[in-house]
Design an enzyme around this catalytic site. Structure first.
Site, short mmCIF file in Angstrom:
data_model
loop_
_atom_site.label_atom_id
_atom_site.label_comp_id
_atom_site.label_asym_id
_atom_site.label_seq_id
_atom_site.Cartn_x
_atom_site.Cartn_y
_atom_site.Cartn_z
N ARG A 55 0.80 -1.23 0.00
CA ARG A 55 0.00 0.00 0.00
C ARG A 55 0.83 1.27 0.00
NH1 ARG A 55 -3.67 -2.55 3.28
NH2 ARG A 55 -2.29 -4.30 2.92
N THR A 56 1.91 1.31 0.76
CA THR A 56 2.69 2.57 0.80
C THR A 56 3.31 2.86 -0.56
OG1 THR A 56 3.15 2.17 3.13
CG2 THR A 56 4.48 3.83 2.04
N LYS A 83 24.61 -6.53 -6.20
CA LYS A 83 26.02 -6.74 -6.57
C LYS A 83 26.95 -6.13 -5.53
CE LYS A 83 25.00 -6.32 -11.52
NZ LYS A 83 25.21 -5.41 -12.65
N ARG A 105 12.08 3.54 1.63
CA ARG A 105 11.77 2.63 2.74
C ARG A 105 13.00 1.76 2.93
NH1 ARG A 105 6.55 -0.95 3.88
NH2 ARG A 105 5.92 1.11 4.57
N HIS A 133 7.33 6.28 10.49
CA HIS A 133 6.61 6.16 9.22
C HIS A 133 5.69 7.39 9.16
CE1 HIS A 133 4.67 4.74 5.77
NE2 HIS A 133 4.29 3.53 6.12
#
Lengths: 302, 178
Positions: A55-56, A83, A105, A133
């Site tokens: 959702r975010t 990598k 995030r 958040h």
């Protein structure tokens, strides 16, 4: 507004209110046939999600598109990160493309703040570790105002895994700044040390904790962060801490039920409650879009 | 140093004339709507609607349009844009819209307002009414109804002070900006 949105702890009440007022106008835009405005035409945003998110990430992407921003979705598992590229080099490479917003995030607390130390773009924290958040707290405040008229004076119970929850931390700061009475309702093992210094009341019993409250904010049991033996079992957790219709009767009759998602039905919340008329969980999703549009719009002029 | 350009009586007289012109040009009020641009234009649109009601005995609907999301100066402005509400209680499709603003200057606000309107529906026609036209247009836009043409310098500022905005008495003043 400042240039970045990293946390609610250091965001002023004035800026929180500015976001919420602006989000109200964007909510109107979202109800129209043409849900898009040209406000951020020519700007570019990169969505950089190092942790899974439905959702975010979707909400930010749609908010950017509704504002006519060009969007880059950075897929970490298929990027040079695997990598061994450093975060610094990844950001500097992305920045070379001329991005105006970095929405990040990350599983480590403090990463968004670290990026602000060398990046020219506006950085928006979409969740960092167990820290904050901020846009979730803003959309929760927006939803409370929409449903209750105000946040000031409301009694709100934040229930569940407070220890691991960045949503809880941002909400505690935001709701306290807006004048709510905030209760932390959780087993002792999931209450972080020193949280009482944030002006919250702590309850170790669900029935007492939600007694006479205007809103119950349920938190997800974060399976990915439970390696330290915080819970005995999910069944036992539900037996003592799961929100059922019967337990919800302890709250005010018009109490609303919130959840940031994704829900663990039958662990922290019963399906009957999640799908009831008191649940505003889907309204939170829509409001998240309006709030994130407001944040992007306001940061663009900072 | 402030200088009054229009007094309370002047503003009343000018708005009455514009109301007559709107009714005459549109041959009445059939399908007519007034849309004020936030903030000053909304108060003037309401006054024009009241004047048209007296002339034609017909209620013309009034809406408020916020153009913040359509401006082209978001990067230039040094202050946060103050976003106000768009309140469009009717469908504008196939309606004759009279956009109302207090002052027309570069024309960029009207350009933004036209874009905002088009996202809300497809009006049959859009006309423009302004209280003051101060010149210095940067876009090919002109008003259909003008209260007063006032040639200005770019270093001057025009302020429309209305009672609805908390001022003691209506007036339009001009002042030099430092």
């Amino acid at each position: 507004m400042r240039k970045h949105l990293i946390d609610i702890k250091s965001t002023s009440v004035e800026d929180i209110k500015l976001v919420l007022e602006t989000a109200s106008s964007f909510k109107d835009v979202l109800s129209r046939d043409i849900k898009k405005v040209p406000a951020l035409r020519g700007k570019t945003a990169v969505n950089l999600f190092f942790e899974p998110s439905t959702r975010t990430k979707t909400s930010f992407e749609l908010a950017e598109k509704r504002l006519s921003t060009d969007v880059i979705n950075f897929a970490v598992p298929t990027s040079s990160v695997v990598k061994g590229e450093t975060l610094y080099d990844t950001i500097k490479t992305i920045e070379s493309y001329g991005v105006d917003f970095i929405i990040i995030r990350h599983q480590s607390s403090g990463v968004p703040h670290f990026i602000t130390s060398f990046s020219q773009a506006s950085v928006i924290n979409a969740g960092d570790g167990i820290n904050e958040h901020p846009t979730q707290a803003l959309l929760d405040a927006f939803t409370l105002i929409e449903k209750k008229g105000t946040v000031e004076g409301l009694k709100i119970a934040v229930v569940g895994d407070i220890f691991h929850s960045r949503v809880a931390r941002s909400n505690i700061f935001c709701l306290r700044k807006l004048g709510a009475e905030v209760r932390i309702v959780a087993p002792n093992t999931l209450v972080p040390k020193g949280i009482e210094n944030e002006g919250v009341q702590i309850y170790n019993n669900l029935e007492d904790g939600i007694s006479d409250v205007d809103a119950v904010m349920m938190l997800r049991i974060q399976n990915e962060r439970q390696s330290g033996g915080f819970l005995s079992s999910k069944d036992e957790y539900f037996r003592f801490w799961g929100l059922t219709s019967k337990r919800l009767k302890n709250a005010k009759p018009d109490c609303i039920v919130m959840h940031p998602g994704p829900m663990n039905r039958g662990v922290e919340i019963d399906s009957e409650v999640a799908d009831s008329a008191q649940s505003v969980i889907h309204a939170q999703v829509i409001n998240g879009l309006a709030v994130r549009m407001a944040v992007l719009y306001l940061l663009s002029t900072a | 140093m402030k200088r009054e350009l229009l007094s309370k009586q002047d503003i009343t007289r000018v708005l009455l004339r514009i109301a007559h012109e709107i009714a005459e040009r549109n041959k009445g009020c059939e399908g007519l709507c007034l849309v004020g641009i936030q903030s000053g234009g909304v108060d003037l649109a309401k006054r024009l609607a009241a004047a048209i009601k007296n002339i034609e005995d017909t209620v013309v609907p009034v809406a408020a349009l916020d153009i913040s999301f359509y401006r082209d100066d978001l990067n230039i402005k040094k202050t946060h844009p103050v976003v106000k509400k768009t309140d469009m209680p009717f469908d504008i499709t196939d309606k004759k819209i009279v956009l109302v603003d207090d002052v027309i200057y570069t024309g960029r606000s009207i350009r933004a307002a036209l874009d905002a309107l088009m996202d809300l529906g497809r009006p049959a026609a859009v006309q423009l009414a302004v209280l003051i036209d101060r010149g210095h247009r940067e876009l090919p836009i002109r008003a259909d109804y003008v209260g007063k043409n006032i040639p200005t310098s770019k270093t001057e500022q025009i302020k429309v002070l209305l009672q609805e905005r908390g001022h003691d008495e209506d007036s339009v003043v001009i002042q030099r900006v430092e």
